[in-house]
Write an enzyme that holds these catalytic residues in place. Structure first.
Site, mmCIF file in Angstrom:
data_model
loop_
_atom_site.group_PDB
_atom_site.id
_atom_site.type_symbol
_atom_site.label_atom_id
_atom_site.label_comp_id
_atom_site.label_asym_id
_atom_site.label_seq_id
_atom_site.Cartn_x
_atom_site.Cartn_y
_atom_site.Cartn_z
ATOM 1 N N CYS A 117 0.886 -1.168 0.000
ATOM 2 C CA CYS A 117 0.000 0.000 0.000
ATOM 3 C C CYS A 117 0.918 1.210 0.000
ATOM 4 O O CYS A 117 1.488 1.553 1.025
ATOM 5 C CB CYS A 117 -0.907 0.019 1.226
ATOM 6 S SG CYS A 117 -1.821 1.566 1.373
ATOM 7 N N CYS A 120 -0.535 4.346 2.293
ATOM 8 C CA CYS A 120 -0.563 4.298 3.757
ATOM 9 C C CYS A 120 -0.118 2.918 4.200
ATOM 10 O O CYS A 120 1.041 2.562 4.000
ATOM 11 C CB CYS A 120 -1.934 4.682 4.307
ATOM 12 S SG CYS A 120 -3.346 3.963 3.457
ATOM 13 N N SER A 121 -1.015 2.118 4.781
ATOM 14 C CA SER A 121 -0.589 0.791 5.233
ATOM 15 C C SER A 121 -1.751 -0.196 5.149
ATOM 16 O O SER A 121 -1.893 -1.068 5.998
ATOM 17 C CB SER A 121 -0.064 0.866 6.663
ATOM 18 O OG SER A 121 -1.067 1.410 7.503
ATOM 19 N N CYS A 122 -2.606 -0.065 4.124
ATOM 20 C CA CYS A 122 -3.740 -0.967 3.953
ATOM 21 C C CYS A 122 -3.248 -2.414 3.938
ATOM 22 O O CYS A 122 -2.258 -2.737 3.282
ATOM 23 C CB CYS A 122 -4.467 -0.670 2.646
ATOM 24 S SG CYS A 122 -5.174 0.975 2.594
#
Lengths: 213, 93
Positions: A117, A120-122
């Site tokens: 991702c 962000c940090s999906c």
């Protein structure tokens, strides 16, 4: 001079001391506490509900995803359903994945998938638990889309030139799980034994399934 | 024949989920995902209109140019329809 004077940043075991978190709360930590207290005070939620939600989140682990992968390895009809709609197939196995919209990506002899991702940090937390720290680093997020083979090599995975690498950037509402290739020599293993071979990294695509011991 | 799409080359302010490194790049529709709330409104707590979301597949050569590791490796990303345009020419592979 005592010998340890030179090494007072190391514990007697030779490991560095972890710095105590003596600094004041950050702005956002204060905001989180204020918001949480208000929600409880106004009866929107309760401390018990919050604690139980944290427990639920902590209970999720890559073992859930590994069970899904192992089922796909032994049951071709399930694998077809998983590739068609991974959310529905995961729920079919009894995993409560909430509103997670999951896509399963199948690795083959010719294709290797890897997930990131960049924004962000999906991560499919509802199925795999919390993401590893490196998954959230700027280094991984910026490099794996540009030089995936170099990054994978640093994870110990050297891919042949004939393999096509497909990088998947979770930019919006989908989350991804890689179905690693089933290792050779596992024909006689049970589904439960197979699940033990499915590492977290193999479901992100930065690794492959473990070989049977 | 896969449908070709190009990510619009625009730089609006605010919260958007079309990554900058893909803007202006052409790929093809890998699959259509249905309609989802527009994150550009959701991010600000506004009522969000549902917009079709599309998985677009790009070649590494398209995204990074000829000095990429392996030009035929691919990169897939989910792009909201209002970020996509439909190139008329068919000169790219």
């Amino acid at each position: 001079m005592m010998p340890h004077d030179h090494h007072d940043h190391l514990s007697p075991s030779g490991h560095p001391y972890r710095k105590d978190n003596d600094e004041p709360l950050t702005y956002w930590q204060c905001m989180e506490i204020a918001m949480r207290e208000l929600l409880i005070e106004k009866g929107v939620t309760t401390a018990t509900e919050i604690a139980s939600q944290i427990d639920t989140m902590d209970a999720r682990s890559p073992a859930n995803g590994a069970a899904v992968v192992a089922r796909a390895w032994v049951d071709p009809a399930f694998k077809a359903r998983l590739l068609e709609n991974a959310s529905r197939a995961s729920r079919e196995m009894g995993f409560d994945i909430g509103t997670l919209r999951l896509i399963a990506l199948e690795n083959t002899e010719d294709i290797h998938n890897v997930v990131v991702c960049t924004l962000c940090s999906c991560y499919p937390r509802n199925l795999l638990g919390l993401p590893p720290d490196w998954y959230k680093t700027r280094a991984y997020r910026s490099r794996v889309v540009k030089e995936p083979r170099k990054v994978l090599a640093e994870f110990g995975l050297e891919l042949p030139a004939e393999t096509t690498v497909r990088v998947h950037d979770s930019t919006a509402d989908m989350r991804y799980i890689v179905i690693p290739v089933r290792p050779d020599g596992t024909e006689n293993m049970t589904e439960e034994e197979l699940a033990e071979l499915v590492s977290r990294d193999s479901m992100i695509g930065t690794g492959i399934a473990k070989l049977p011991s | 024949m896969a449908e070709r799409v190009r990510v619009k080359h625009m730089m609006p302010p605010g919260h958007v989920r079309a990554p900058a490194y893909l803007r202006g790049k052409t790929g093809f529709v890998e699959r259509k995902l249905g309609a989802f709330g527009n994150p550009e409104q959701l991010a600000y707590g506004l009522p969000a209109e549902k917009i079709p979301l599309v998985r677009v597949r790009f070649s590494m050569a398209e995204v990074w140019g000829s000095d990429t590791e392996y030009p035929n490796d691919t990169l897939d990303a989910e792009i909201f329809a209002h970020w996509l345009e439909y190139p008329e020419t068919h000169d790219a592979p």
